[in-house]
Design a protein around this motif. Structure first.
Motif, PDB file in Angstrom:
ATOM      1  N   ARG C  26       0.821  -1.210   0.000  1.00 40.41           N
ATOM      2  CA  ARG C  26       0.000   0.000   0.000  1.00 40.41           C
ATOM      3  C   ARG C  26       0.859   1.266   0.000  1.00 40.41           C
ATOM      4  N   PHE C  27       2.125   1.112   0.372  1.00 40.23           N
ATOM      5  CA  PHE C  27       2.978   2.294   0.469  1.00 40.23           C
ATOM      6  C   PHE C  27       3.523   2.731  -0.883  1.00 40.23           C
ATOM      7  N   LYS C  28       3.718   1.738  -1.773  1.00 38.46           N
ATOM      8  CA  LYS C  28       4.323   2.106  -3.053  1.00 38.46           C
ATOM      9  C   LYS C  28       4.358   0.897  -3.980  1.00 38.46           C
ATOM     10  N   VAL C  29       3.972   1.106  -5.208  1.00 37.29           N
ATOM     11  CA  VAL C  29       4.215   0.117  -6.256  1.00 37.29           C
ATOM     12  C   VAL C  29       5.392   0.635  -7.070  1.00 37.29           C
ATOM     13  N   PHE C  30       6.520  -0.012  -6.917  1.00 35.38           N
ATOM     14  CA  PHE C  30       7.706   0.429  -7.654  1.00 35.38           C
ATOM     15  C   PHE C  30       7.624  -0.057  -9.090  1.00 35.38           C
ATOM     16  N   ALA C  31       7.928   0.852 -10.008  1.00 33.16           N
ATOM     17  CA  ALA C  31       7.874   0.503 -11.426  1.00 33.16           C
ATOM     18  C   ALA C  31       9.161  -0.193 -11.834  1.00 33.16           C
ATOM     19  N   GLN C  32       9.020  -1.288 -12.517  1.00 30.01           N
ATOM     20  CA  GLN C  32      10.205  -1.959 -13.056  1.00 30.01           C
ATOM     21  C   GLN C  32      10.224  -1.826 -14.572  1.00 30.01           C
TER      22      GLN C  32
ATOM     23  N   ALA D  87       3.305  18.086  14.095  1.00 23.80           N
ATOM     24  CA  ALA D  87       4.553  17.445  13.676  1.00 23.80           C
ATOM     25  C   ALA D  87       4.678  17.423  12.164  1.00 23.80           C
ATOM     26  N   ILE D  88       5.918  17.445  11.719  1.00 22.83           N
ATOM     27  CA  ILE D  88       6.220  17.257  10.308  1.00 22.83           C
ATOM     28  C   ILE D  88       6.666  15.806  10.115  1.00 22.83           C
ATOM     29  N   ASN D  89       5.947  15.107   9.252  1.00 20.18           N
ATOM     30  CA  ASN D  89       6.260  13.704   8.979  1.00 20.18           C
ATOM     31  C   ASN D  89       7.017  13.607   7.667  1.00 20.18           C
ATOM     32  N   ALA D  90       8.203  13.096   7.737  1.00 22.95           N
ATOM     33  CA  ALA D  90       8.986  12.911   6.519  1.00 22.95           C
ATOM     34  C   ALA D  90       8.495  11.674   5.774  1.00 22.95           C
ATOM     35  N   ASN D  91       8.559  11.750   4.481  1.00 25.42           N
ATOM     36  CA  ASN D  91       8.153  10.624   3.647  1.00 25.42           C
ATOM     37  C   ASN D  91       9.270  10.313   2.673  1.00 25.42           C
ATOM     38  N   VAL D  92       9.978   9.258   2.922  1.00 19.67           N
ATOM     39  CA  VAL D  92      11.025   8.817   2.001  1.00 19.67           C
ATOM     40  C   VAL D  92      10.718   7.403   1.523  1.00 19.67           C
ATOM     41  N   PHE D  93       9.463   7.197   1.158  1.00 19.02           N
ATOM     42  CA  PHE D  93       9.109   5.855   0.679  1.00 19.02           C
ATOM     43  C   PHE D  93       8.312   5.855  -0.613  1.00 19.02           C
ATOM     44  N   GLN D  94       7.987   7.030  -1.124  1.00 22.45           N
ATOM     45  CA  GLN D  94       7.130   6.998  -2.317  1.00 22.45           C
ATOM     46  C   GLN D  94       7.821   7.536  -3.557  1.00 22.45           C
ATOM     47  N   ASP D  97      13.254   5.791  -6.486  1.00 24.02           N
ATOM     48  CA  ASP D  97      14.627   5.709  -5.987  1.00 24.02           C
ATOM     49  C   ASP D  97      14.748   4.929  -4.681  1.00 24.02           C
ATOM     50  N   TYR D  98      13.649   4.897  -3.941  1.00 24.22           N
ATOM     51  CA  TYR D  98      13.732   4.295  -2.604  1.00 24.22           C
ATOM     52  C   TYR D  98      13.384   2.808  -2.576  1.00 24.22           C
ATOM     53  N   MET D  99      13.372   2.170  -3.716  1.00 24.12           N
ATOM     54  CA  MET D  99      12.964   0.764  -3.769  1.00 24.12           C
ATOM     55  C   MET D  99      13.800  -0.096  -2.827  1.00 24.12           C
ATOM     56  N   LEU D 100      15.072   0.168  -2.708  1.00 23.33           N
ATOM     57  CA  LEU D 100      15.940  -0.636  -1.832  1.00 23.33           C
ATOM     58  C   LEU D 100      16.331   0.124  -0.558  1.00 23.33           C
ATOM     59  N   GLY D 101      15.571   1.160  -0.244  1.00 22.86           N
ATOM     60  CA  GLY D 101      15.851   1.889   0.980  1.00 22.86           C
ATOM     61  C   GLY D 101      16.053   3.365   0.727  1.00 22.86           C
ATOM     62  N   SER D 102      15.958   4.148   1.780  1.00 20.79           N
ATOM     63  CA  SER D 102      16.195   5.584   1.654  1.00 20.79           C
ATOM     64  C   SER D 102      17.535   5.914   2.333  1.00 20.79           C
TER      65      SER D 102
END
Lengths: 385, 385, 385, 385
Positions: C26-32, D87-94, D97-102
């Motif tokens: 639900r967080f992200k569908v990564f495009a391949q 609060a400010i919520n950071a989003n480094v998951f969408q 580039d972040y497919m293998l981590g941020s």
């Protein structure tokens, strides 16, 4: 590549005296034939495991189950059988006084009694030359509100401080954690976070003991291993395996891949180097299987997992990881896991003058028939007693 | 709206004889004062629970723990104390012969012995006038490969058929399931699906017993209740509560909202109607709390959950559900749950000539002090014995 | 001993069209890169898996994701690539109408729409020659009280009956169950018991589909396999693996020993015999790894587990089980598991004219580079779409 | 006894901007009517929750979902509606580039990009006057071996240090942990122990955020709360509730007794005192229920749990705990829990000039009809987008 025939030799595994006695569940402790009647006989059985595996040179004691008048004599007995005394395990859970806790009990008299027992265990360490005091507390509560969660932490900290202050220069505390059982609402040390918090407060001689059966479902144990090695606070393993709760089955029996992953993190984090001080111990209950064979098999399972972990091609793994090759990196790990290392270990045993098949050799030795015949009468002090 | 002062009276809860004796975990059975030394004393304690709650008119027996020479005398004793004998619980787990199973044991001799015990229990049912034979099998395996999963099912089916054929006209089998413990790889009846498969094969007198502590984490128990009521196969509840595994804490102590949801499904499915034959039983272990008080409190917890379930505005709920009003439908349920029903139950008790506060009344009665003084010497046959 | 080079050839594994498209959480569908833009391209990718493994001759469709105007053309396309159309998977979860359920929705209009979709899927089966209609319902509720648990079962039964009546002579329903997600309070078919109850009510053409990722923590899946084979109602597997919930990782990646145990029960229960009708399917999401390689690896993992299961010395196992030799019986199983079967499988592949190393052969084929270059523009209809 | 009509007023609950937009599971994001199309509309909706409850005076932002050109204007907009920016919520998951981590990605370029985003969030905090930077990292791995567990910790520590150094004098980091999802083998911050280890390394302005849905089954959350309060490192709650995994249901909907126990530990540890800095936030997904109503109901649920916690007779509890009165101590807690506090809260609301029934008042206000009519066209940037 790592020298496979040499490497597993570095891994020495401690077996626990209580594994040789009867054990069971709350429903029934089934009696087995030939079980030891005193600590001397337990050590004799442990010596068999070492004789056939060459990898179990020490045996852990459990106090008061293994209390004797003369620890020098017990130590000499062990030495005469080519094994040594390992960790001292305190037991503050089998006395009616401890119904509502030991060192965390709301009653100061009970806390004093429990702490005194811990101090007695350090005395025994002095007498046996043991390095490690293993502390597992059954303390906790069954009902919300039963006791104050935070007050119990304060009491725990107070007792630990007193024991820590009593430690000799080379002695350590191994603080074990457990999610539940025997307490069902809270355990006072339920997870590695709690154990680490106390260890950090105590000082460098306090480290965490990871019992592989003491986690919530879904917990990634090798992650904890990596975290504790990174923090320099992984003191020991209590190995066993589980399908559900703290089943205390033979290590590697329920999820051999998990055991391999744990050993991979140990290798990765340098934990096989004796300088890190990580102790590898078994803590199992052979409720329905023969006990000495169960221990031999468990030692072999740890050896196999370690041999596989040492087979991992570290350079190839690193390369695949750094380039984000998900399947490639996973394949490096799986290649090692899927290798049949039994021939390598058989070779290692033969080179050490051991039988290539420790189970068969033990079965053929006649030891089991001998103890069944000899050990009649008497009763063990131990688990479920 | 349901007549609240009348409705809870319909719910009668059976208490188990073994709840009055000592119990514990594999680590320790703590001894409590005043525990019964024989089945007669257990029944006397159970009678106290009924005397103060007016809602626990029967007591379940556990064989062989409650084996006596003269069941007519035991039944008369119960009757004289204003209670009756309830379900007969077979015990085929506390004999060394059963280490590898009872009715599913690979050894036909052991299977015969176990089945004979079940038949003996039906004899006792005849003698006591009991309707229900409750069967919980500790049978299972600890290690993959230890025994053949399917062969064990066939053996189980064979034993059940023999017992089913022996049942009298109004007698029933209640087949209980449990995820794990004491077996750790497989239980032979681990879930409601397995229990139902056997009940369907046996016939209409075989129904499922739902022990609220016997499920995997995350299992929706009220869903199972709804399914079994729909299938006409919900025979009984073994009530207790748990945070982790089969903790056997007081029902309603760990998750009172879950207990309410279960009772809501019972009400919804007509399970409070005695014609459906659903039996409401407690099955708990009071390891650290006073046992009679623990039972009284548990009966009250079930009454409170039931009273709340009866408060649910069924018409409003149905209307909200049919129109897809998610929050509205949930609010109808929560309104009932959030209501404090203790005054209503106090009123109901007073109307029946009982104390409004059963715990306080019991404490004031002096019964506990009396049994502590009287019950010296002897030892119970029971849990952990 | 089983002929190892022949046996794995009996196991054919179906891959799912949706595994070749993008997927995610639900967080992200990564495009391949290079993902298929229509069902024809999905089948082309599936054909690659078969080309390199020789063991994936069919591909399952998902409707409406794989809806086309001309199913005869699609089937011919598959045939031209040496694969066939497998099971038809109904999808009644990706339409705003289904927010509160599909066939169990309180609104009869939505139920009608959902059932009509299921009937359309049977039409497609007729057109493609598919045998199996796989039904997984996302239906359920998020909040207690949201809808009536039992009424939803009745609605489900009604829809299933209508679809069952529509089945052709050789067509089957595979009814899948799932513990949770996307519904969080109840799923309408949460466990194998529920699925089986409906299958029994429907008739012999309704069987259970076991998705290996759809169980509560601690569930013994191979026990369920044994129970369903015993009942003659194991229709299919949806293979994947998980550490926590329905992670949909590559089968065998999280717990290869579990996969082996499952295949051992399949072998034990005769499930490799095509006459039993057990279908072996993959159902995975390759969120971060290359999809075709992920499928190839998964097929290989199932083959390896099966080869190991076929290595189990059945006679020795039976003998140890019957004599109650716990460690001996376990050792028979572990001997097979610990064997490295990769050389045997390489031999089998070579004998069939395949590369001994399917992953390397696929990588070397240039197919991936080709689709990356060609498949520019367009968008898939599928998972997370 | 605590002044009940005054106390709940102390508890202010922050609602999250993303709760007002559409959300869903990986299977489907259902579109609801009237959802906000930009951050301004989200804040308008949040203001409604505060208007009817008087207890939700701030709204948390999620960057980049709530990125605007002019944060001063956004802040003024909020102020004009009687709410503030929380609060400010950071989003480094969408981002692909972040497919293998941020911040733990093996690729330094991606790590730099992710860290820069975190620094941008501190800039936004400066602009909005926010105190808290909430960091939840979706980072982790799906397959054993995929990346080096320890190296990822080192990378995480490095990024956190850089951000910590950038914090203004009154600004804090709230480091959230989560067991699993979206990563399935390891999360890089899976538990409170990991989060605390990093916070301790950073310094006093780094504290732990407890999301009530982010734990393994069986985890005792209130124990963690007690531990973190004892360590002075409980920074915030992300409230929601769950039956299985991270279900993100309305707080208190799945286990209201757990929520009460959590608030009891907050009260016990002084966490209601603003000086301790504990922030109370909602983090939920209203997949199928109306969003503003869902938030109102959630605020009320927290208020009810807190009111009950404040009702606990602390002196009686302490006395029962110290004397080892298990049932008595539990009864003190249950007495508070079983009290119907809704009348008290209605009274508190009336005294503040609010409607006694916020849900009904909101429904009657016409706000929902208004936004459904007005908010046509456009699309939200947010969850599942």
């Amino acid at each position: 590549m790592t020298d496979l025939t040499a490497a597993p030799a570095d891994l020495m595994i401690e077996t626990p005296s209580w594994a040789y006695g009867n054990s069971g569940t709350r429903f029934k402790v089934f009696a087995q034939q030939g079980v030891p009647r005193d600590p001397y006989e337990k050590i004799a059985d442990a010596a068999q495991v070492h004789a056939f595996t060459g990898a179990a040179p020490t045996v852990a004691l459990h106090i008061p189950w293994d209390r004797v008048d003369d620890y020098a004599a017990l130590t000499a007995h062990a030495r005469s059988l080519d094994v040594g005394i390992g960790a001292i395990n305190a037991n503050v859970f089998q006395d009616d006084d401890y119904m509502l806790g030991s060192v965390t009990n709301p009653d100061p008299r009970v806390r004093r009694k429990a702490t005194d027992h811990l101090l007695e265990c350090v005395d025994i360490m002095d007498a046996t030359g043991s390095r490690d005091l293993k502390l597992w507390f059954s303390d906790g509560t069954n009902y919300p509100g039963q006791d104050d969660i935070r007050a119990r932490q304060d009491r725990l900290a107070e007792a630990l401080e007193e024991v820590y202050a009593r430690l000799g220069g080379d002695q350590r505390i191994l603080l074990e954690y457990k999610l539940f059982e025997p307490a069902f609402y809270t355990m006072d040390v339920p997870d590695w976070g709690t154990s680490l918090v106390h260890c950090l407060a105590l000082g460098p001689k306090a480290t965490v003991c990871v019992d592989t059966g003491h986690h919530a479902p879904g917990t990634n144990i090798e992650f904890i291993v990596a975290m504790l090695l990174r923090a320099g606070r992984l003191g020991a393993f209590d190995f066993n395996s589980r399908f559900y709760a703290d089943d205390d089955l033979m290590v590697g029996a329920a999820d051999p891949f998990q055991l391999f992953r744990i050993m991979h993190e140990v290798v990765r984090g340098g934990g096989l180097d004796p300088a890190t001080g990580v102790a590898f111990m078994l803590d199992q209950c052979h409720n329905i299987e023969p006990k000495i064979q169960g221990q031999i098999r468990s030692v072999m399972n740890v050896q196999e997992a370690t041999a596989k972990a040492l087979l991992v091609d570290a350079a190839a793994l690193k390369s695949a990881q750094e380039t984000g090759d998900v399947l490639g990196a996973n394949a490096v790990l799986m290649d090692a896991y899927n290798t049949d290392v039994r021939p390598l270990l058989a070779e290692w045993r033969t080179a050490k003058g051991l039988s290539a098949d420790p189970i068969a050799a033990y079965r053929a030795s006649g030891y089991f028939e001998k103890i069944v015949a000899e050990r009649v009468g008497g009763s063990q002090a131990g688990w479920g007693a």
